[in-house]
Design a protein around this motif. Structure first.
Motif, PDB file in Angstrom:
ATOM      1  N   ASP A 270       0.845  -1.197   0.000  1.00 42.19           N
ATOM      2  CA  ASP A 270       0.000   0.000   0.000  1.00 42.19           C
ATOM      3  C   ASP A 270       0.879   1.245   0.000  1.00 42.19           C
ATOM      4  O   ASP A 270       1.475   1.603   1.020  1.00 42.19           O
ATOM      5  N   PHE A 271       0.934   1.919  -1.129  1.00 38.33           N
ATOM      6  CA  PHE A 271       1.824   3.077  -1.266  1.00 38.33           C
ATOM      7  C   PHE A 271       1.414   4.224  -0.344  1.00 38.33           C
ATOM      8  O   PHE A 271       2.252   5.021   0.063  1.00 38.33           O
ATOM      9  N   SER A 272       0.149   4.306  -0.010  1.00 34.69           N
ATOM     10  CA  SER A 272      -0.329   5.380   0.862  1.00 34.69           C
ATOM     11  C   SER A 272       0.211   5.245   2.283  1.00 34.69           C
ATOM     12  O   SER A 272       0.197   6.203   3.051  1.00 34.69           O
ATOM     13  N   GLN A 273       0.722   4.059   2.632  1.00 40.02           N
ATOM     14  CA  GLN A 273       1.265   3.826   3.969  1.00 40.02           C
ATOM     15  C   GLN A 273       2.761   4.128   4.056  1.00 40.02           C
ATOM     16  O   GLN A 273       3.357   4.037   5.130  1.00 40.02           O
ATOM     17  N   ILE A 274       3.366   4.480   2.922  1.00 39.25           N
ATOM     18  CA  ILE A 274       4.806   4.747   2.889  1.00 39.25           C
ATOM     19  C   ILE A 274       5.058   6.247   3.020  1.00 39.25           C
ATOM     20  O   ILE A 274       4.473   7.053   2.294  1.00 39.25           O
ATOM     21  N   ASP A 275       5.917   6.616   3.947  1.00 40.69           N
ATOM     22  CA  ASP A 275       6.245   8.021   4.195  1.00 40.69           C
ATOM     23  C   ASP A 275       7.038   8.573   3.015  1.00 40.69           C
ATOM     24  O   ASP A 275       8.137   8.108   2.720  1.00 40.69           O
ATOM     25  N   LYS A 276       6.454   9.589   2.333  1.00 41.82           N
ATOM     26  CA  LYS A 276       7.133  10.183   1.184  1.00 41.82           C
ATOM     27  C   LYS A 276       7.834  11.508   1.530  1.00 41.82           C
ATOM     28  O   LYS A 276       8.303  12.215   0.650  1.00 41.82           O
ATOM     29  N   SER A 277       7.893  11.840   2.810  1.00 44.12           N
ATOM     30  CA  SER A 277       8.590  13.061   3.224  1.00 44.12           C
ATOM     31  C   SER A 277      10.096  12.801   3.217  1.00 44.12           C
ATOM     32  O   SER A 277      10.558  11.694   2.933  1.00 44.12           O
TER      33      SER A 277
ATOM     34  N   GLU B   6       7.940   2.566 -10.124  1.00 45.47           N
ATOM     35  CA  GLU B   6       7.913   3.895 -10.736  1.00 45.47           C
ATOM     36  C   GLU B   6       7.455   4.953  -9.730  1.00 45.47           C
ATOM     37  O   GLU B   6       7.989   6.068  -9.697  1.00 45.47           O
ATOM     38  N   LYS B   7       6.493   4.614  -8.890  1.00 50.11           N
ATOM     39  CA  LYS B   7       6.033   5.554  -7.856  1.00 50.11           C
ATOM     40  C   LYS B   7       7.142   5.827  -6.842  1.00 50.11           C
ATOM     41  O   LYS B   7       7.331   6.967  -6.405  1.00 50.11           O
ATOM     42  N   LEU B   8       7.855   4.791  -6.460  1.00 48.07           N
ATOM     43  CA  LEU B   8       8.967   4.960  -5.524  1.00 48.07           C
ATOM     44  C   LEU B   8      10.058   5.837  -6.131  1.00 48.07           C
ATOM     45  O   LEU B   8      10.582   6.753  -5.476  1.00 48.07           O
ATOM     46  N   LYS B   9      10.371   5.549  -7.380  1.00 46.95           N
ATOM     47  CA  LYS B   9      11.402   6.318  -8.088  1.00 46.95           C
ATOM     48  C   LYS B   9      11.018   7.794  -8.149  1.00 46.95           C
ATOM     49  O   LYS B   9      11.832   8.683  -7.864  1.00 46.95           O
ATOM     50  N   LYS B  10       9.768   8.080  -8.517  1.00 46.42           N
ATOM     51  CA  LYS B  10       9.303   9.466  -8.622  1.00 46.42           C
ATOM     52  C   LYS B  10       9.321  10.157  -7.267  1.00 46.42           C
ATOM     53  O   LYS B  10       9.729  11.325  -7.156  1.00 46.42           O
ATOM     54  N   ALA B  11       8.884   9.453  -6.220  1.00 45.78           N
ATOM     55  CA  ALA B  11       8.853  10.049  -4.882  1.00 45.78           C
ATOM     56  C   ALA B  11      10.256  10.409  -4.408  1.00 45.78           C
ATOM     57  O   ALA B  11      10.455  11.433  -3.738  1.00 45.78           O
ATOM     58  N   ILE B  12      11.219   9.582  -4.755  1.00 47.92           N
ATOM     59  CA  ILE B  12      12.614   9.863  -4.400  1.00 47.92           C
ATOM     60  C   ILE B  12      13.114  11.084  -5.168  1.00 47.92           C
ATOM     61  O   ILE B  12      13.695  12.006  -4.585  1.00 47.92           O
ATOM     62  N   ILE B  13      12.860  11.111  -6.474  1.00 47.59           N
ATOM     63  CA  ILE B  13      13.307  12.237  -7.298  1.00 47.59           C
ATOM     64  C   ILE B  13      12.630  13.534  -6.876  1.00 47.59           C
ATOM     65  O   ILE B  13      13.225  14.621  -6.966  1.00 47.59           O
ATOM     66  N   ASP B  14      11.401  13.451  -6.388  1.00 51.82           N
ATOM     67  CA  ASP B  14      10.690  14.651  -5.930  1.00 51.82           C
ATOM     68  C   ASP B  14      11.409  15.340  -4.773  1.00 51.82           C
ATOM     69  O   ASP B  14      11.170  16.528  -4.510  1.00 51.82           O
ATOM     70  N   LEU B  15      12.278  14.614  -4.076  1.00 49.65           N
ATOM     71  CA  LEU B  15      13.028  15.199  -2.963  1.00 49.65           C
ATOM     72  C   LEU B  15      14.370  15.783  -3.406  1.00 49.65           C
ATOM     73  O   LEU B  15      15.161  16.231  -2.565  1.00 49.65           O
ATOM     74  N   TYR B  16      14.593  15.801  -4.724  1.00 49.57           N
ATOM     75  CA  TYR B  16      15.835  16.380  -5.242  1.00 49.57           C
ATOM     76  C   TYR B  16      15.741  17.900  -5.198  1.00 49.57           C
ATOM     77  O   TYR B  16      14.751  18.495  -5.631  1.00 49.57           O
ATOM     78  N   ASN B  17      16.762  18.527  -4.672  1.00 54.04           N
ATOM     79  CA  ASN B  17      16.833  19.977  -4.565  1.00 54.04           C
ATOM     80  C   ASN B  17      17.555  20.518  -5.797  1.00 54.04           C
ATOM     81  O   ASN B  17      18.778  20.415  -5.902  1.00 54.04           O
ATOM     82  N   THR B  18      16.799  21.087  -6.727  1.00 55.23           N
ATOM     83  CA  THR B  18      17.382  21.525  -8.004  1.00 55.23           C
ATOM     84  C   THR B  18      18.338  22.701  -7.832  1.00 55.23           C
ATOM     85  O   THR B  18      19.232  22.902  -8.656  1.00 55.23           O
ATOM     86  N   GLU B  19      18.156  23.468  -6.773  1.00 56.33           N
ATOM     87  CA  GLU B  19      19.039  24.604  -6.524  1.00 56.33           C
ATOM     88  C   GLU B  19      20.360  24.146  -5.917  1.00 56.33           C
ATOM     89  O   GLU B  19      21.443  24.533  -6.377  1.00 56.33           O
ATOM     90  N   LYS B  20      20.293  23.308  -4.893  1.00 59.51           N
ATOM     91  CA  LYS B  20      21.498  22.842  -4.208  1.00 59.51           C
ATOM     92  C   LYS B  20      22.131  21.631  -4.900  1.00 59.51           C
ATOM     93  O   LYS B  20      23.258  21.256  -4.599  1.00 59.51           O
TER      94      LYS B  20
END
Length: 208
Positions: A47-54, A89-103
């Motif tokens: 269940d992807f909704s149970q995985i912390d994406k922060s 693919e959802k895991l991959k996207k969630a990880i990439i979403d935490l990429y800081n494009t500035e830093k």
């Protein structure tokens, strides 16, 4: 480990992060987490909704993606009762979403302000999880190259004490970055060589 997973009371207290770590441990033992003692351990992460994406969930997401490896999404054993099934693919996207494009590295959440801040540990977890896509996904390649390059900067690396997390150099963060480099290409370690002192040399000094 078998006894632990056979104890219903202990299993009931396990969170997604616990299951992700157990899966990696089972694989390290040369066993199959998809059929360990008659159980599919991946099903506990279906269940992807149970995985912390922060930012705090980065290690868990990375461990899950590393644990799944080249298996297909069906390994999670999600059924029709799960509205938001976990996929690679959802895991991959969630990880990439935490990429800081500035830093040009990955974020975590500050423990006091909860704001997203650049972090070496999360950057190392992310690189290890995304490494299998390095040769096939141009976006991932750029992100990984930029991240490892950023981690060699003075903001994150002390040539005598190693990798810094929240401003403090330590052996654990240094080891994680070494693993991240090795997951991509051992030549990536060369970027951390300062004054002929390698990052391996720095780590070893913690144990002298």
């Amino acid at each position: 480990l078998v006894d632990q997973l056979s104890d219903d009371n202990k299993v009931a207290k396990m969170k997604t992060g616990d299951w992700a770590r157990v899966i990696l441990a089972v694989e390290a033992l040369g066993e199959d987490p998809g059929d360990f003692n008659g159980k599919n351990l991946f099903k506990n992460l279906a269940d992807f909704s149970q995985i912390d994406k922060s930012g705090w969930g980065m290690a868990t997401m990375a461990y899950i993606l590393m644990g799944v490896g080249d298996r297909g999404d069906s390994v999670f054993g999600a059924d029709e009762t799960i509205e938001n099934p976990t996929t690679k693919e959802k895991l991959k996207k969630a990880i990439i979403d935490l990429y800081n494009t500035e830093k040009k590295c990955f974020n975590t959440n500050d423990w006091y302000t909860y704001e997203l801040v650049p972090d070496s540990d999360n950057s190392a977890y992310a690189v290890q999880a995304l490494a299998p896509y390095y040769s096939s996904d141009d976006k991932v390649k750029v992100i990984i190259d930029n991240t490892l390059d950023t981690l060699t900067s003075e903001d994150f690396y002390d040539k005598d004490l190693g990798v810094k997390s929240f401003g403090f150099a330590n052996a654990a963060s240094t080891a994680q970055v070494i693993c991240a480099c090795l997951a991509v290409d051992k030549e990536k370690l060369a970027g951390f060589t300062k004054d002929e002192k390698t990052i391996i040399d720095v780590l070893c000094e913690y144990f002298d």
